[in-house]
Design a protein around this motif. Structure first.
Motif, mmCIF file in Angstrom:
data_model
loop_
_atom_site.group_PDB
_atom_site.id
_atom_site.type_symbol
_atom_site.label_atom_id
_atom_site.label_comp_id
_atom_site.label_asym_id
_atom_site.label_seq_id
_atom_site.Cartn_x
_atom_site.Cartn_y
_atom_site.Cartn_z
ATOM 1 N N TRP A 94 -7.086 -1.814 -12.560
ATOM 2 C CA TRP A 94 -5.643 -1.936 -12.437
ATOM 3 C C TRP A 94 -4.971 -1.403 -13.697
ATOM 4 C CZ3 TRP A 94 -2.614 -3.411 -8.352
ATOM 5 C CH2 TRP A 94 -3.297 -3.901 -7.231
ATOM 6 N N HIS A 142 -17.386 6.500 -2.653
ATOM 7 C CA HIS A 142 -17.097 6.634 -4.082
ATOM 8 C C HIS A 142 -18.332 6.305 -4.924
ATOM 9 C CE1 HIS A 142 -14.990 6.189 -7.914
ATOM 10 N NE2 HIS A 142 -15.621 5.030 -8.051
ATOM 11 N N HIS A 152 0.864 -1.172 0.000
ATOM 12 C CA HIS A 152 0.000 0.000 0.000
ATOM 13 C C HIS A 152 0.901 1.223 0.000
ATOM 14 C CE1 HIS A 152 -3.393 2.475 2.123
ATOM 15 N NE2 HIS A 152 -3.296 2.741 0.842
ATOM 16 N N SER A 211 -0.562 -0.897 -10.726
ATOM 17 C CA SER A 211 -1.089 -0.157 -9.573
ATOM 18 C C SER A 211 -2.593 0.039 -9.697
ATOM 19 C CB SER A 211 -0.393 1.195 -9.441
ATOM 20 O OG SER A 211 -0.621 1.989 -10.593
ATOM 21 N N PHE A 212 -3.195 0.367 -8.558
ATOM 22 C CA PHE A 212 -4.644 0.472 -8.452
ATOM 23 C C PHE A 212 -4.966 1.568 -7.454
ATOM 24 C CE2 PHE A 212 -8.448 -0.850 -6.015
ATOM 25 C CZ PHE A 212 -9.382 -0.937 -7.027
ATOM 26 N N ALA A 213 -5.801 2.528 -7.849
ATOM 27 C CA ALA A 213 -6.210 3.604 -6.952
ATOM 28 C C ALA A 213 -7.386 3.128 -6.106
ATOM 29 C CB ALA A 213 -6.600 4.846 -7.751
ATOM 30 N N LEU A 214 -7.179 2.989 -4.811
ATOM 31 C CA LEU A 214 -8.259 2.530 -3.928
ATOM 32 C C LEU A 214 -9.407 3.528 -3.943
ATOM 33 C CD1 LEU A 214 -6.114 1.288 -0.945
ATOM 34 C CD2 LEU A 214 -7.710 -0.118 -2.260
ATOM 35 N N PRO A 217 -12.482 1.830 -10.153
ATOM 36 C CA PRO A 217 -11.130 1.935 -10.720
ATOM 37 C C PRO A 217 -10.664 0.576 -11.234
ATOM 38 C CG PRO A 217 -11.249 2.932 -8.536
ATOM 39 C CD PRO A 217 -12.514 2.177 -8.729
ATOM 40 N N LYS A 272 -12.247 5.948 -2.760
ATOM 41 C CA LYS A 272 -12.449 6.691 -1.520
ATOM 42 C C LYS A 272 -13.819 6.363 -0.933
ATOM 43 C CE LYS A 272 -9.472 10.512 -2.945
ATOM 44 N NZ LYS A 272 -8.382 10.094 -2.054
ATOM 45 N N ASP A 311 0.832 7.089 -1.717
ATOM 46 C CA ASP A 311 -0.072 7.882 -2.547
ATOM 47 C C ASP A 311 -1.494 7.328 -2.556
ATOM 48 O OD1 ASP A 311 0.402 5.569 -3.917
ATOM 49 O OD2 ASP A 311 1.043 6.513 -5.789
ATOM 50 N N GLY A 312 -1.767 6.320 -1.715
ATOM 51 C CA GLY A 312 -3.104 5.740 -1.643
ATOM 52 C C GLY A 312 -3.364 4.648 -2.642
ATOM 53 N N HIS A 313 -2.368 4.301 -3.450
ATOM 54 C CA HIS A 313 -2.506 3.231 -4.419
ATOM 55 C C HIS A 313 -2.033 1.904 -3.829
ATOM 56 C CE1 HIS A 313 -2.968 6.557 -7.187
ATOM 57 N NE2 HIS A 313 -3.151 5.732 -8.208
#
Length: 458
Positions: A273, A266, A237, A258-261, A271, A263, A240-242
């Motif tokens: 990968w 949401h 983790h 990478s993957f943006a979790l 999102p 929020k 940057d939150g990814h």
């Protein structure tokens, strides 16, 4: 080791050697054959009935087992014992796992060689207890915060099972994370959001993570296809939150995705990968471990494809996981399997690894490697709990004993030997509700028995 017919032992060893020589997308499961009749019955009535039907279907076409098909209504002789039991052959080189307790103590998790269950040893109580279940592989544990622990195991059918403590320390029972069949136990994040990634039987990596919704876990998400990928990975983790996943291919190239979790709250498309990106010019044979250091940058450890030595790379910018890395540094020792990674008692990254089967352990801190202990049977686990760094590995003795090494204020205590988990306490996982499952998943879920009573560990 002499507990079965020689042809079975020889065939199993040849298959294992072939898997090492030709890596591929397959899972290894070893079954105990004839000697299983000497152990306790461990299948449910539903499982016994299913196994009996399969055996009778075969027996009626084999005159040695059934001379007259019209008279074959049930297994006879030792076959009657075999259909009510299933035992796996456990590997000695897989690690146990450590987690902090709620009152200054700690837990040791290990899958028992005899009961195949996830067993727990608690430092202030000493005796082992069992969480039940039955798995062909090891366990991996995770910390979800607020003093709560969780553990994953992989069923022989490839589905992942999770068991989590509540805020009172009571284990809630096994729950299935349907949606992906895995060929191996997943890698799990060592900090931040709990996320797991593993190779599926479709040849792609799949990821699941904890959410703030009532369901607690996200759906499984498939990562992009990575041709000729090796089956092990590392997940971290990032600051940057990814989520970032690292994997290697058969040619030794290192890749990241990478993957943006999402929020909280949401709304909109989920999102996805990112495509795989090449990381540096390193050539690696996997053996990956990754973690974010005190500066927020990812440190990545891997095995050099040619020398087998451990390599270390450090992220030089947090904006990218593929093109901003230091040159790989050779740490000067070779290792097998997966290394363990965590923070030491000073808050710096520490990595432990096994040099070879029944060989010494190595500990890496601050980019420097030191030989820690000799002659261990398994890869290690590592974690700092209440200001003490613990490193645990299995003894080379025939029994499933574990050595616990502890360091506080820079001083190592006398190692502690933990005797083997119990021989009983295993069994089928609990019955899972079939709602919202595919027809195949729903059918499989009904073959599982009721869970044992909840276990409370303070």
């Amino acid at each position: 080791k002499g507990d079965d017919h020689p042809d079975h032992i020889a065939s199993a060893r040849l298959v294992r050697d072939a898997m090492q020589a030709a890596r591929g997308n397959y899972a290894e499961i070893g079954y105990l054959n004839y000697p299983s009749q000497e152990r306790e019955t461990n299948l449910t009535s539903t499982e016994i009935a299913s196994k009996t039907r399969a055996f009778l279907q075969y027996a009626r076409n084999d005159y040695r087992s059934c001379a007259d098909p019209a008279l074959c209504h049930k297994p006879e002789g030792p076959e009657a014992s075999w259909v009510s039991r299933i035992y796996y052959v456990s590997r000695r080189d897989v690690p146990a796992v450590l987690l902090p307790g709620r009152a200054g103590d700690y837990f040791l998790f290990a899958v028992g060689e005899h009961n195949q269950a996830a067993n727990i040893w608690q430092s202030d109580l000493q005796p082992w207890s069992s969480l039940g279940g039955r798995t062909a592989g090891p366990a991996v544990a995770f910390d979800i915060g607020d003093g709560q622990a969780g553990v994953f195991v992989r069923g022989a059918n490839g589905f992942l099972w999770a068991n989590i403590q509540d805020l009172q320390g009571i284990w809630q029972g096994w729950k299935t994370l349907y949606g992906a069949r895995l060929t191996r136990l997943p890698a799990v994040t060592a900090q931040g959001v709990v996320a797991a990634v593993a190779m599926g039987n479709d040849g792609r990596f799949h990821c699941v993570h904890r959410t703030d919704s009532d369901t607690a876990w996200s759906d499984w998400a498939a990562l992009p296809v990575l041709p000729q990928t090796l089956s092990s990975a590392a997940i971290v983790h990032g600051s940057d939150g990814h989520l970032a996943v690292f994997a290697a291919d058969a040619n030794g190239r290192l890749w990241s995705s990478s993957f943006a979790l999402p929020k909280s709250g949401h709304i909109g498309p989920a999102p996805v990968w990112a495509p795989w990106q090449r990381v540096g010019g390193v050539r690696t044979d996997a053996g990956l471990a990754a973690m974010r250091n005190a500066n927020g940058f990812i440190e990545l450890y891997m095995r050099d494809k040619l020398s087998g030595h451990m390599l270390r790379m450090v992220q030089s910018a947090s904006a990218s996981t593929h093109d901003a890395w230091s040159a790989p540094v050779d740490l000067g020792f070779s290792y097998v399997g997966q290394p363990a990674i965590g923070l030491n008692e000073r808050g710096n990254i520490a990595v432990a690894a096994l040099e070879r089967k029944d060989g010494p352990l190595w500990l890496v801190e601050g980019g420097q490697a030191q030989r820690l202990a000799g002659k261990m049977a398994s890869t290690p686990t590592l974690r700092t709990i209440h200001g003490t760094l613990y490193v645990v590995a299995r003894s080379v003795e025939r029994t499933q004993d574990y050595w616990i090494m502890a360091r506080s204020d820079g001083e190592w205590a006398e190692p502690l030997l933990i005797k083997a988990p119990p021989v009983d306490g295993g069994g089928a996982f609990h019955k899972t509700e079939a709602a919202n499952l595919s027809p195949i998943e729903a059918q499989e879920s009904t073959t599982l028995s009721a869970a044992p009573a909840a276990v409370k560990l303070r």
